[in-house]
Design a protein around this motif. Structure first.
Motif, PDB file in Angstrom:
ATOM      1  N   THR A 121      42.003  36.844  47.415  1.00 44.95           N
ATOM      2  CA  THR A 121      41.023  36.354  46.453  1.00 44.95           C
ATOM      3  C   THR A 121      39.816  37.281  46.510  1.00 44.95           C
ATOM      4  O   THR A 121      39.218  37.463  47.582  1.00 44.95           O
ATOM      5  N   LEU A 122      39.473  37.886  45.367  1.00 44.00           N
ATOM      6  CA  LEU A 122      38.350  38.829  45.345  1.00 44.00           C
ATOM      7  C   LEU A 122      37.367  38.450  44.254  1.00 44.00           C
ATOM      8  O   LEU A 122      37.685  37.717  43.312  1.00 44.00           O
ATOM      9  N   ILE A 123      36.140  38.957  44.421  1.00 44.22           N
ATOM     10  CA  ILE A 123      35.093  38.753  43.415  1.00 44.22           C
ATOM     11  C   ILE A 123      35.212  39.867  42.393  1.00 44.22           C
ATOM     12  O   ILE A 123      35.072  41.045  42.709  1.00 44.22           O
ATOM     13  N   SER A 124      35.501  39.493  41.171  1.00 38.55           N
ATOM     14  CA  SER A 124      35.730  40.462  40.110  1.00 38.55           C
ATOM     15  C   SER A 124      34.404  40.903  39.510  1.00 38.55           C
ATOM     16  O   SER A 124      33.545  40.068  39.180  1.00 38.55           O
ATOM     17  N   ALA A 125      34.237  42.224  39.360  1.00 35.68           N
ATOM     18  CA  ALA A 125      33.026  42.749  38.734  1.00 35.68           C
ATOM     19  C   ALA A 125      32.922  42.300  37.285  1.00 35.68           C
ATOM     20  O   ALA A 125      31.827  42.014  36.790  1.00 35.68           O
ATOM     21  N   SER A 144      40.339  42.723  35.871  1.00 37.88           N
ATOM     22  CA  SER A 144      39.812  41.689  36.765  1.00 37.88           C
ATOM     23  C   SER A 144      39.913  42.077  38.222  1.00 37.88           C
ATOM     24  O   SER A 144      39.220  41.501  39.065  1.00 37.88           O
ATOM     25  N   GLY A 145      40.769  43.043  38.556  1.00 36.25           N
ATOM     26  CA  GLY A 145      40.929  43.450  39.953  1.00 36.25           C
ATOM     27  C   GLY A 145      39.917  44.467  40.430  1.00 36.25           C
ATOM     28  O   GLY A 145      40.016  44.968  41.552  1.00 36.25           O
ATOM     29  N   LYS A 146      38.910  44.787  39.603  1.00 37.31           N
ATOM     30  CA  LYS A 146      37.848  45.713  40.017  1.00 37.31           C
ATOM     31  C   LYS A 146      36.746  44.911  40.700  1.00 37.31           C
ATOM     32  O   LYS A 146      36.186  43.986  40.120  1.00 37.31           O
ATOM     33  N   GLU A 147      36.381  45.337  41.912  1.00 39.49           N
ATOM     34  CA  GLU A 147      35.401  44.582  42.681  1.00 39.49           C
ATOM     35  C   GLU A 147      33.972  45.043  42.423  1.00 39.49           C
ATOM     36  O   GLU A 147      33.040  44.240  42.471  1.00 39.49           O
ATOM     37  N   ASN A 148      33.765  46.340  42.185  1.00 35.14           N
ATOM     38  CA  ASN A 148      32.413  46.859  42.052  1.00 35.14           C
ATOM     39  C   ASN A 148      32.210  47.514  40.694  1.00 35.14           C
ATOM     40  O   ASN A 148      32.065  46.838  39.681  1.00 35.14           O
ATOM     41  N   ASP A 149      32.214  48.832  40.687  1.00 37.26           N
ATOM     42  CA  ASP A 149      31.966  49.573  39.459  1.00 37.26           C
ATOM     43  C   ASP A 149      33.144  49.405  38.509  1.00 37.26           C
ATOM     44  O   ASP A 149      34.286  49.663  38.858  1.00 37.26           O
ATOM     45  N   LEU A 150      32.844  48.988  37.276  1.00 32.93           N
ATOM     46  CA  LEU A 150      33.907  48.771  36.305  1.00 32.93           C
ATOM     47  C   LEU A 150      34.563  50.068  35.880  1.00 32.93           C
ATOM     48  O   LEU A 150      35.614  50.066  35.252  1.00 32.93           O
TER      49      LEU A 150
END
Length: 960
Positions: free
Chosen positions: A185-189, A414-420
Motif C-alpha cells: 500500500t503506497l501513497i500515490s502522488a 497511481s503507482g508513482k509515489e513522488n514526482d509524477l
C-alpha cells in the motif's frame, strides 16, 4: 586485419565539462565558460555569460556579462539587470503571483527586467500562470472562497483548488492505493494532488470532470470498498449515497446524475438478475440473408483527469494489448467465433505506450425495429476487486459477484509515489480480459444474455523495465448452459453402462459354458471384468462419437443460433470419457490378442497312402514292404496359408490412415473443428484462425474414420472379395483341395471346424489328375464338399464334450511333455520320433472322431437358434455328445484379425484421437497410429506363428 571497434560512451557519462557528440557517438569537450546542455547533446554558456554565437554542438561563443547586468535573458542571448535576484541558471527570478518582463511590447530589450504583480482584485481576479509568463484569471474556486486569487487560512488549498472551511466538505480522503497481489500500500502522488480536490469539487459544485476524475481514482483502486475507509472509492460512495436527490440517468438506478456509473450494487443475487433475467434485444444468426454476425461494441473513453475523449468502436484492437494484423484484430467480435490472443509484452513497451491511463465504459450497440440506435451497458467482473480487504468475484457462484462498469488497460499513474514525471514504483496491467457471450435458451433462436467482461489485473513492481515482461491475453468466449447436455450424457452413460453389465454377464455365462466349467471362481470374476472393460469401452465410444458428431452437425449447420460449443474447461469430462474408452479398449484388445495367441489348432490330413514301397529295416539288413508315405507338403502349405491370414483385415490400414489424413489436412475437413460458425473447408492466410475445439476435432476425425472404413468394408465385401480375392473363402477352398481339415479350439470345450476332406479321395496327385478333379467338380459329377451328405456346409462351430476334451488333452500331452526336465536327456532323434508318433496319433484320433468311429465320443450336427446367434452362446450343454453347429458365416475368423475388425477399428480411432487431443496434430496422430498398427501386427504374426508351430507340429522353419 583492420579493426572496426571503438569505445562505448553514453551521454550520462560525459561529465560536467563535456557533451555527447551525436556524429562521433563519443564525448567531446565544451569551450571556455561553457557546460553541457540539459540533454547533454550540445554546449551552453555558464551562468553570468551570454551567447555571442551558437551553431550547435560545441560551436558556441560565450561572453561574460558586465557587473551591473549580471543576469542573462531567458533566451540566453543578452545580459540584463535583475531586480529580485537570480536563479541557479543565472536567469532573473520573480516572486509568486508576479510575471517576468524582459522586453517592451514592441520587442525592445529593457536594461532592467520588471517583476509585475498580477492584479487579484475583484475587477480582474488575475494570477500568474504556471510558467510565470503572463497573468490569467485565477481558478473559480479561489474567487468563490476568498473573493480573490489568494487561498489563505482558514481556506483550504488542495489540488490547485481553494475551498472555504465553512463549507460542508466531504471527509478527508486517504491518498493510498493498495496493490493486493504484492501486499503493498503506497501513497500515490496523483491521489495526493487530486483526490481531495476532485471529491470536494464533485461534492460542492457537481463538477462533471471532477466527478469523473474521482470515479477514475476509485477504478484505479480496483473499485475496492471498505466500510471504514475513506479512500477514493470511499469518497465516491459517500457522494453517491448523499446525492440521491439529484436523480438517476436513463432510468438506471445505479447511475446517479453528475457521477460516473461504477457499480451495479452489492445486493445478493443482483449479478444473476443482471446477467440472466433480461435478454439482449437482438437475435443473431450464422447463415441466411438476414445474418447478423457482428457484435458492435462501443466505448466511452476518459482520461485520468476525467475529460471525455471520444466514442470509439472496440474493433481494431482497442482492448488487445498484443500486436497483430488489422484483419485478425477485427475478427475478435465476429459473432460465434471464439477468439484468443496471448503474448508476452515487455514492461518498457507498456510504459512507453500507456504512460497515461484511459478508462472505458463499454456498451453493446443495437437497433430497434424502427432503426433507432440504442446502447446496452456491458457489466464488468473485476477479479481483483476487494471488499473489506477480502477478494470477491473469485467463485463461480454469480450470486456473490459484485459487478462494475468502468475499467482500464494499464495504470502507470497511481503507482508513482513522488514526482509524477518519474517512473512509477508499481504498474497495474489488465493481464487477462475475457468477453463472455451466453446463449439465453436453445428454444429462443439467436437470443443471448447481456455480455460480461471479466478482467484480471497483474501488479508489477518496477525494477528493470527492459528485462521485465508480462503475459497478457484477450479472449471472446461463447457459452451456454451445458447442464442439460451433461444430464443427458449421464443418463446415456448409466443406461448403456447397465446394459453393458448385463451383456458382459451373458458373455461370461457363455464363456463358462464353452470352458465346460460351472464353478464361479477368481478366473470367472477376472473374465467378467475383461468382458466388461470391452463393453464399457464401446459405451464410452458410442457416447463420445455421438457427442462429437452432435456438436459438429448442430453447431456448424445451424442458421439461427441455438447452441454454442462447450468451453475448453467444459470439455474435461468429454476428454476423460475418450481416455477411459481408449484405456478399456486397449485392455480388450490385449485380451483378444492373448486369446488368439493361445488357441489350440490341428490340421487333420485325410490323405491315405497309395500302394506300398520297399523299405530296408535299419540294423537287420532286411527289405520289407511298407505303406507309401503321405506327403507333408500339403500340411505345410495349409499352415503357411493360415499363418498369412492371421492378420488379414476387412480394410486396408495404410489406406485408411492416408485417406483420413488426406481429407483432414489436404481437403480441409480439419477447419470444421475450429471454434467459429463457418462451415467452409478453406481459410485464407490473412484471416483469423479460431482455436480448436477438442470435441469437434474428435467428432470430425471419428466421423471420417468411420465413413472411410465403412466405404472400405463395402468395397471389399461387395466388389473386391467377390471379384478379385477373398482370402477367407479361398482358405476353405484350399483346405478342400489339399484334403486337410482344420480343428481349432478357442476354449476348452468350444472351437471351430473347417471340413476340408476332398470329395475326390486324394489330393496328393499330379497336375493332370488335379485338373480332371476340378473339372468333375465344376460339372457336378462328384459329391458335395459338406460334412454331411448332400450339403455344402464346410465350417462349423463345435461344442465338444468333456470326454472328448480329455482324450484330446491326453494325446496332446505327448506334444508338450518334451519340454519337461525328464526330456532333457532324450536324443533329438528320439524327440522327433515321439513328435511324429504324437502327430500321427492326433491325426488318426481326430479323423476317427469326425468319422463317428468313437461312439462314446460321438457328435451331432444342427443349426443354431436365432437367439443363440444373437447372444453368442449355446443353450445346449454337450454332455454325452459333442455338437457341431452349422456355420455359413465363417465365424472361425473370430480367432483372426478378420473377425475382430470392429475392435481393431475402434481402437485405431481412439488411439488416433488420444494422440491428437494430446498433441493437437493430425499428422503426428496418423503416423503414430500406423506405427502401432504395424507393431501389433508384428506381435500377432510372430507369436501366432510360434503357437501355430507348437500346436500343429509344423516346423517353424517352414512357416514363411
Amino acid at each position: 586485419g583492420r579493426g572496426f571497434s571503438f569505445p562505448l560512451q553514453r551521454p550520462g557519462g560525459c561529465g560536467d565539462a563535456r557533451y555527447f557528440d551525436i556524429s562521433r557517438l563519443a564525448c567531446g569537450p565544451c569551450g571556455p565558460h561553457q557546460r553541457p546542455s540539459a540533454g547533454g547533446h550540445s554546449c551552453v554558456c555558464q551562468p553570468g555569460f551570454r551567447m555571442v554565437s551558437n551553431n550547435g554542438g560545441p560551436s558556441v561563443t560565450c561572453e561574460k556579462c558586465p557587473e551591473n547586468m549580471s543576469g542573462v535573458t531567458k533566451d540566453g542571448w543578452n545580459c540584463i539587470t535583475c531586480p529580485k535576484g537570480l536563479t541557479s541558471e543565472g536567469k532573473c527570478e520573480c516572486l509568486n503571483n508576479e510575471i517576468l518582463v524582459e522586453r517592451s511590447i514592441d520587442g525592445i530589450l529593457l536594461n532592467e527586467a520588471l517583476c509585475i504583480q498580477c492584479n487579484g482584485s475583484e475587477q480582474s481576479f488575475s494570477a500568474s500562470d504556471a510558467l510565470g509568463n503572463r497573468c490569467v484569471r485565477c481558478e473559480q474556486t479561489f474567487i468563490n472562497a476568498s473573493k480573490s486569487c489568494d487561498c489563505s487560512s482558514p481556506n483550504i488549498l488542495t489540488g490547485g483548488l481553494c475551498f472555504s472551511a465553512s463549507e460542508n466538505l466531504p471527509p478527508k480522503g486517504i491518498a493510498t492505493v493498495r496493490f493486493g497481489q504484492l501486499g503493498i500500500t503506497l501513497i500515490s502522488a496523483w491521489f495526493l494532488k487530486n483526490l481531495q480536490a476532485s471529491a470536494s469539487a464533485c461534492w460542492l459544485y457537481s463538477n462533471l470532470t471532477a466527478c469523473q476524475a474521482l470515479g477514475n481514482m476509485c477504478v484505479m483502486n480496483m473499485n475496492s470498498l471498505s466500510s471504514s475507509n475513506t479512500d477514493a472509492c470511499g469518497l465516491f460512495q459517500y457522494i453517491y449515497a448523499n446525492t440521491a436527490r439529484l436523480g438517476i440517468v436513463h432510468s438506471i438506478s445505479f447511475w446517479r446524475h453528475n457521477l460516473p456509473w461504477l457499480y451495479y450494487g452489492d445486493q445478493p443475487g443482483l449479478a444473476s438478475q443482471v446477467l440472466e433475467t433480461t435478454h439482449f434485444p437482438t437475435s443473431f444468426s450464422f447463415k441466411g440473408t438476414n445474418k447478423d454476425i457482428k457484435l458492435q461494441f462501443i466505448a466511452a473513453s476518459f482520461d485520468a483527469a476525467g475529460n471525455f475523449l471520444k466514442w470509439q468502436s472496440l474493433e481494431g484492437g482497442v482492448l488487445q494489448l498484443c500486436p497483430d494484423t488489422q484483419t485478425k484484430l477485427n475478427a475478435a467480435f465476429v459473432f460465434g467465433t471464439t477468439y484468443e490472443q496471448n503474448c508476452k509484452i515487455s514492461v518498457s513497451k507498456i510504459l512507453l505506450d500507456f504512460a497515461n491511463p484511459i478508462f472505458y465504459d463499454v456498451f453493446l450497440e443495437y437497433n430497434d425495429d424502427e432503426g433507432q440506435q440504442y446502447l446496452w451497458a456491458v457489466p464488468v467482473l473485476n477479479l481483483n476487486l476487494q471488499y473489506n480487504e477480502m477478494f470477491v468475484n473469485q467463485g463461480s457462484n454469480m450470486n456473490n459477484w459484485l459487478l462494475t462498469r468502468r475499467f482500464f488497460l494499464v495504470d502507470a499513474l497511481s503507482g508513482k509515489e513522488n514526482d509524477l514525471g518519474k517512473l512509477p514504483r508499481i504498474i497495474r496491467i489488465a493481464s487477462k480480459i475475457t468477453i463472455s457471450i451466453r446463449l439465453a435458451s436453445p428454444t429462443q433462436r439467436g437470443t443471448i444474455y447481456p455480455p460480461l467482461i471479466t478482467i484480471a489485473y497483474t501488479d508489477v513492481l518496477i525494477q528493470n523495465p527492459d528485462s521485465q515482461s508480462v503475459m497478457v491475453s484477450f479472449s471472446v468466449n461463447y457459452e451456454m448452459n451445458q447442464s442439460e447436455a451433461q444430464i443427458q450424457t449421464d443418463i446415456a452413460l448409466g443406461v448403456l453402462g447397465g446394459l453393458a453389465v448385463l451383456w458382459s454377464l451373458l458373455k461370461t455365462a457363455g464363456w463358462k459354458r464353452r470352458t465346460g466349467s460351472s464353478v464361479i471362481d477368481l478366473q470367472t470374476v477376472l473374465k467378467f471384468l475383461l468382458f466388461y472393460a470391452g463393453d464399457l469401452a464401446n459405451v464410452f465410444f458410442i457416447i463420445t462419437v455421438g457427442t462429437g458428431i452432435y456438436w459438429l452437425l448442430f453447431f456448424k449447420a445451424q442458421q439461427f443460433v441455438s447452441v454454442f460449443l462447450p468451453l475448453p474447461s467444459q470439455e474435461e469430462d468429454f476428454v476423460t470419457y475418450v481416455g477411459c474408452a481408449f484405456s478399456l479398449k486397449a485392455l480388450q484388445l490385449l485380451h483378444k490378442l492373448v486369446s488368439q495367441l493361445t488357441v489350440d489348432i490341428f490340421f487333420i490330413d485325410w490323405e491315405r497312402p497309395k500302394g506300398k514301397v520297399l523299405k530296408a529295416v535299419e540294423g537287420e539288413g532286411v527289405i520289407k514292404s511298407a505303406a507309401a508315405p503321405v506327403s507333408i507338403w500339403r500340411t505345410y502349405f495349409i499352415a503357411n496359408e493360415w499363418n498369412e491370414i492371421q492378420t488379414v483385415r476387412k480394410i486396408n490400414p495404410l489406406l485408411q490412415v492416408l485417406a483420413v489424413l488426406f481429407f483432414l489436412e489436404v481437403v480441409g475437413f480439419s477447419n470444421l473443428a475450429l471454434m467459429d460458425s463457418s462451415s467452409s473447408l478453406t481459410r485464407s492466410d490473412e484471416s483469423y484462425v479460431a482455436p480448436w475445439s477438442r470435441i469437434l476435432r474428435f467428432g470430425v476425425s471419428a466421423a471420417l474414420w468411420l465413413a472411410i472404413a465403412f466405404l472400405q468394408i463395402i468395397f471389399f465385401a461387395v466388389f473386391y472379395e467377390r471379384f478379385v480375392e477373398d482370402k477367407i473363402t479361398q482358405f476353405i477352398d484350399l483346405c478342400c483341395m489339399s484334403n486337410i481339415s482344420v480343428f481349432l479350439l478357442s476354449h476348452s470345450c468350444f472351437g471351430y471346424y473347417i471340413h476340408g476332406r476332398s470329395v475326390h479321395g486324394h489330393a496328393d496327385t499330379n497336375m493332370e489328375e488335379m485338373s480332371m478333379n476340378l473339372k468333375r467338380e465344376a460339372e457336378n459329377l462328384c459329391s458335395q464338399r459338406g460334412l454331411l451328405p448332400n450339403t455344402d456346409v464346410q465350417t462349423f462351430q463345435i461344442s465338444i464334450s468333456r470326454k472328448m476334451r480329455l482324450q484330446y488333452d491326453r494325446i496332446h500331452e505327448t506334444l508338450t511333455r518334451k519340454r519337461g526336465p525328464a526330456r532333457l536327456l532324450d536324443s533329438s532323434a528320439n524327440t522327433f520320433e515321439q513328435n511324429t508318433k504324437a502327430y500321427n496319433t492326433m491325426n488318426k484320433f481326430l479323423g476317427s472322431f469326425i468319422d463317428h468311429v468313437h461312439k462314446e465320443m460321438d457328435y451331432i450336427v444342427k443349426d443354431k437358434l436365432l437367439l443363440e446367434r444373437i447372444l453368442g452362446m449355446e443353450f445346449m450343454e454337450p454332455i454325452e455328445k459333442s455338437i457341431f453347429y452349422n456355420d455359413d458365416r465363417h465365424s472361425f475368423s473370430d480367432v483372426l484379425y478378420y473377425g475382430n475388425e470392429t475392435t481393431l477399428l475402434i481402437f485405431d480411432i481412439l488411439f488416433f484421437s488420444v494422440v491428437d487431443l494430446a498433441s493437437q496434430s493430425f499428422v503426428l496422430a496418423a503416423i503414430l497410429t500406423y506405427l502401432q498398427q504395424e507393431i501389433f501386427r508384428f506381435i500377432r504374426n510372430t507369436i501366432g506363428q510360434k503357437n501355430l508351430a507348437s500346436k500343429t507340429l509344423v516346423d517353424e522353419r517352414f512357416l514363411i
